[in-house]
Design an enzyme around this catalytic site. Sequence first.
Site, PDB file in Angstrom:
ATOM      1  N   ARG A  20       1.145 -16.157  41.190  1.00 56.85           N
ATOM      2  CA  ARG A  20       0.563 -15.825  39.881  1.00 56.85           C
ATOM      3  C   ARG A  20       0.068 -14.395  39.972  1.00 56.85           C
ATOM      4  O   ARG A  20      -0.817 -14.088  40.785  1.00 56.85           O
ATOM      5  CB  ARG A  20      -0.582 -16.787  39.541  1.00 56.85           C
ATOM      6  CG  ARG A  20      -1.400 -16.329  38.354  1.00 56.85           C
ATOM      7  CD  ARG A  20      -2.342 -17.368  37.833  1.00 56.85           C
ATOM      8  NE  ARG A  20      -1.617 -18.425  37.135  1.00 56.85           N
ATOM      9  CZ  ARG A  20      -2.186 -19.286  36.290  1.00 56.85           C
ATOM     10  NH1 ARG A  20      -3.476 -19.226  36.043  1.00 56.85           N
ATOM     11  NH2 ARG A  20      -1.467 -20.208  35.693  1.00 56.85           N
ATOM     12  N   HIS A  78       5.947 -17.556  31.844  1.00 59.83           N
ATOM     13  CA  HIS A  78       5.287 -18.710  32.482  1.00 59.83           C
ATOM     14  C   HIS A  78       6.286 -19.881  32.519  1.00 59.83           C
ATOM     15  O   HIS A  78       6.117 -20.876  31.817  1.00 59.83           O
ATOM     16  CB  HIS A  78       4.027 -19.077  31.683  1.00 59.83           C
ATOM     17  CG  HIS A  78       3.041 -19.916  32.427  1.00 59.83           C
ATOM     18  ND1 HIS A  78       3.211 -20.300  33.750  1.00 59.83           N
ATOM     19  CD2 HIS A  78       1.849 -20.473  32.035  1.00 59.83           C
ATOM     20  CE1 HIS A  78       2.174 -21.032  34.126  1.00 59.83           C
ATOM     21  NE2 HIS A  78       1.344 -21.151  33.107  1.00 59.83           N
ATOM     22  N   GLN A 126       5.245 -23.663  32.954  1.00 57.63           N
ATOM     23  CA  GLN A 126       4.601 -24.218  31.763  1.00 57.63           C
ATOM     24  C   GLN A 126       5.651 -24.633  30.734  1.00 57.63           C
ATOM     25  O   GLN A 126       5.563 -25.705  30.142  1.00 57.63           O
ATOM     26  CB  GLN A 126       3.658 -23.164  31.157  1.00 57.63           C
ATOM     27  CG  GLN A 126       2.878 -23.681  29.976  1.00 57.63           C
ATOM     28  CD  GLN A 126       1.933 -24.812  30.374  1.00 57.63           C
ATOM     29  OE1 GLN A 126       1.153 -24.668  31.307  1.00 57.63           O
ATOM     30  NE2 GLN A 126       2.021 -25.948  29.694  1.00 57.63           N
ATOM     31  N   ASP A 163      -1.903 -20.844  22.086  1.00 58.90           N
ATOM     32  CA  ASP A 163      -2.404 -20.402  23.387  1.00 58.90           C
ATOM     33  C   ASP A 163      -3.714 -19.666  23.110  1.00 58.90           C
ATOM     34  O   ASP A 163      -4.013 -19.309  21.957  1.00 58.90           O
ATOM     35  CB  ASP A 163      -1.351 -19.463  24.027  1.00 58.90           C
ATOM     36  CG  ASP A 163      -1.675 -19.056  25.456  1.00 58.90           C
ATOM     37  OD1 ASP A 163      -2.615 -19.614  26.049  1.00 58.90           O
ATOM     38  OD2 ASP A 163      -0.974 -18.163  25.980  1.00 58.90           O
ATOM     39  N   CYS A 208      -1.059 -24.946  26.369  1.00 62.98           N
ATOM     40  CA  CYS A 208      -0.904 -24.928  27.836  1.00 62.98           C
ATOM     41  C   CYS A 208      -2.222 -25.143  28.564  1.00 62.98           C
ATOM     42  O   CYS A 208      -2.227 -25.539  29.726  1.00 62.98           O
ATOM     43  CB  CYS A 208      -0.255 -23.623  28.268  1.00 62.98           C
ATOM     44  SG  CYS A 208      -1.247 -22.159  27.903  1.00 62.98           S
ATOM     45  N   ARG A 226       3.168 -30.786  34.330  1.00 63.93           N
ATOM     46  CA  ARG A 226       3.292 -29.644  35.258  1.00 63.93           C
ATOM     47  C   ARG A 226       3.591 -30.162  36.666  1.00 63.93           C
ATOM     48  O   ARG A 226       4.422 -29.623  37.387  1.00 63.93           O
ATOM     49  CB  ARG A 226       1.982 -28.829  35.281  1.00 63.93           C
ATOM     50  CG  ARG A 226       1.671 -28.061  34.007  1.00 63.93           C
ATOM     51  CD  ARG A 226       2.634 -26.887  33.810  1.00 63.93           C
ATOM     52  NE  ARG A 226       2.625 -25.963  34.928  1.00 63.93           N
ATOM     53  CZ  ARG A 226       1.771 -24.946  35.078  1.00 63.93           C
ATOM     54  NH1 ARG A 226       0.873 -24.693  34.151  1.00 63.93           N
ATOM     55  NH2 ARG A 226       1.837 -24.147  36.129  1.00 63.93           N
TER      56      ARG A 226
HETATM   57  N1  NVA Z   1      -1.647 -16.749  28.054  1.00 70.24           N
HETATM   58  C1  NVA Z   1      -2.563 -17.341  28.995  1.00 70.24           C
HETATM   59  C2  NVA Z   1      -1.956 -18.531  29.642  1.00 70.24           C
HETATM   60  C3  NVA Z   1      -2.834 -19.243  30.620  1.00 70.24           C
HETATM   61  C4  NVA Z   1      -2.168 -20.389  31.272  1.00 70.24           C
HETATM   62  C5  NVA Z   1      -2.963 -16.292  30.027  1.00 70.24           C
HETATM   63  O1  NVA Z   1      -2.120 -15.466  30.411  1.00 70.24           O
HETATM   64  O2  NVA Z   1      -4.121 -16.284  30.425  1.00 70.24           O
HETATM   65  N1   CP Z   2      -1.608 -23.748  31.926  1.00 75.10           N
HETATM   66  C1   CP Z   2      -1.941 -23.136  33.061  1.00 75.10           C
HETATM   67  O1   CP Z   2      -1.144 -22.448  33.697  1.00 75.10           O
HETATM   68  O2   CP Z   2      -3.212 -23.398  33.466  1.00 75.10           O
HETATM   69  P1   CP Z   2      -3.986 -22.693  34.678  1.00 75.10           P
HETATM   70  O3   CP Z   2      -4.292 -21.294  34.271  1.00 75.10           O
HETATM   71  O4   CP Z   2      -5.232 -23.536  34.858  1.00 75.10           O
HETATM   72  O5   CP Z   2      -3.110 -22.738  35.887  1.00 75.10           O
END
Ligand code: NVA
Ligand code: CP
Length: 313
Positions: free
Chosen positions: A107, A134, A137, A229, A270, A298
């Site tokens: 990540r 992502h 997801q 989101d 998500c 997931r």
């Molecule tokens: N768009 C959000 C998704 C989190 C799972 C982010 O990037 O924080």
């Molecule tokens: N949806 C998702 O990726 O959640 P986290 O940020 O908790 O991993």
Amino acid sequence: MTFLKNRYILSLQDLDSNEIHMLLDTAEKFKQEVDSGKYRQLLKGKILGMIFQKPSTRTRVSFEAGMLQLGGHALFLGPNDMQLSKGETIEDTGRTLSLYLDCIMARVYDHTDLEKLSTSSTIPVINGLSDRFHPCQILADLLTIREHKGKLEGLSLAWVGDGFNVCNDLLIGCAKTGINMTAACPKGYEPLEWIVKLAQKEGKQNNCNINVINDPIKAVKDADIVITDTFVSLGKDNEKIQREKIFLPKYQVNSDLLRHAQNDVIFMHCLPAKRGQEVTAEIIDGKSSVVWDEAENRLHIQKALLCSLLEIS
Ligand code: NVA
Ligand code: CP
């Protein structure tokens, strides 16, 4: 199971439609058998490295639990755990980790870090969220939609809100699986143009329309699925006030907006969610919400992805 040999999964672009369906089928099998213990030894001796530059609940825990459920092991490599934080290059990190591990999930803030990691790693790399995509997801979302609607092709999906990483990959995922998708985003917060174009082209081949507009009511009209989101993604905290001004109230999923959708609409997110911002509590905690199935899925889709990448059936 079809194996994804020598592959890097950085976005839904890295999978074709047959591979997506294969992963959904495998995930369904894993989900049904979770209590039987049938697959408890499948990844015995395999090690996943999990690089996290940003926080996570679902991604971290579902990958770690998934590896454990299949008899493997997962290593958490947080922002301060490696020489990466002291300036070692991402390329040297990828090359080194390839000597010890079987797979890497990362990540990152900057998507190009994942590209560099893939170039230097000799083992599979999975995107666990970047500023562009992502994929895990979206695979979980497709599984959730198929479970609730019995199909993917021909459905209508409305995205409401920020056209960022999740939206980018969802456009590709819908185009590849024949779901009509309309994203309603404020001006300046639309998904990346080249991704929209790519998804539109791919959608044409799969008989579905991909559109980006600014009007949430138009997008939600007769939709089978409504999805949103957070307004303030990880790394965008300094834009919080400005974003709330732009997104609220028009881009909030609430009962006024959702009544334009089909009666049996499902609501997806998500997570993490901010109740009262992108969605009201009434909707996310209400009868149309499938967010907990989405979170659970997931786990199962990632197990399918790991087995497929590690060529284990
Ligand atoms: N768009 C959000 C998704 C989190 C799972 C982010 O990037 O924080
Ligand atoms: N949806 C998702 O990726 O959640 P986290 O940020 O908790 O991993």
